[in-house]
Design an enzyme around this catalytic site. Structure first.
Site, PDB file in Angstrom:
ATOM      1  CB  SER A   1     -11.201 -28.358 -38.536  1.00  0.00           C
ATOM      2  OG  SER A   1     -10.826 -29.201 -37.465  1.00  0.00           O
TER       3      SER A   1
ATOM      4  CE1 TYR B   1      -8.200 -31.198 -41.807  1.00  0.00           C
ATOM      5  CE2 TYR B   1      -8.127 -30.610 -39.470  1.00  0.00           C
ATOM      6  CZ  TYR B   1      -8.845 -30.957 -40.602  1.00  0.00           C
ATOM      7  OH  TYR B   1     -10.226 -31.053 -40.534  1.00  0.00           O
TER       8      TYR B   1
END
Length: 248
Positions: free
Chosen positions: A139, A152
């Site tokens: 990501s 995350y």
């Protein structure tokens, strides 16, 4: 596309193939002529995939033993693996002080522990056959310090490093490892977030030089290329699919 990429007949396993991006990947690989198997958390998560897959296996990938056993079972079912894609991940946006120990551990297990154990199991067979492609979903949060993405972002940054180590260790065996790092995409997770926070849409779009969210085909096509024989000399790389998000 399938003739140029040389994907026909490849044996593919997608971990997390029941999700929005995962299902798009299943469709893309199946259209390219590959035998596609899926591992996900439950049969319900994989509902509706029957026609596009040759095998489905339900397993809690955050559990090391279950993760390795699932990949081994699919590899045996297919007679080997040519492509492994890890498309598993959860997020829980909140200030970093608001995460408890259980919150941290849950995100790490799902995002990172599952990646380590599934990819390691896949790599064993690829080393033996002296060929293979491993692809992780990272990501832009693995590169940038976005607020409210603590665990995350940490897991995605760790996946980037895990990928590089795998790429280094297995390059001489004909196995490549790469990652794609999508930015803001038009997925169910994004839609859910914006449904709960409609005032955030304009601000998010403003961060993207392309002026819009990405679409599923704009993720699937680069993945197909990186997992094809055409990408045999590309390894250890993170490809940002973000409309320019990480250049500003």
């Amino acid at each position: 596309m399938s003739d140029w990429l040389g994907l026909t007949g490849q044996r593919v396993l997608i971990a997390g193939g029941g999700g929005t991006i995962g299902r798009a990947l299943v469709d893309g690989f199946a259209t390219a002529g590959e035998s596609v198997a899926v591992v996900d958390v439950s049969d319900d998560a994989m509902a509706g995939l029957d026609d596009q897959t040759v095998a489905r296996h339900a397993a809690d990938l955050s559990d090391a033993g279950a993760a390795r056993a699932a990949v081994a079972a699919v590899r045996e079912r297919l007679g080997g693996l040519d492509v492994f894609v890890h498309c598993v991940g959860i997020n829980d946006r909140r200030p970093i002080e608001d995460y408890g120990a259980s919150d941290w551990e849950r995100i790490v297990r799902v995002n990172l522990t599952s990646a380590f154990h599934t990819a390691t199991e896949a790599a064993v067979g690829m080393r033996e056959q002296q060929n293979g492609r491993i692809l992780f979903f990272s990501s832009v949060a693995g590169r940038s310090g976005h607020k409210h993405h603590g665990p995350y972002a940490a897991t995605k940054g760790a996946i980037n490093q895990l990928m590089r180590v795998i790429a280094h260790e297995y390059a001489a065996h004909g196995v490549t490892a790469n990652a794609v790092a999508p930015g803001y995409m038009d997925t169910s997770l994004t839609r859910s977030y914006l449904a709960a926070n409609p005032d955030k849409r304009a601000a998010l779009v403003e961060l993207i030089p392309a002026g819009r969210f990405g679409t599923l085909p704009e993720v699937v096509d680069p993945v197909l290329f990186l997992c094809s024989p055409r990408a045999s000399f590309i390894t250890g790389q993170v490809l940002y699919i973000d409309g320019g998000r990480t250049i500003v």
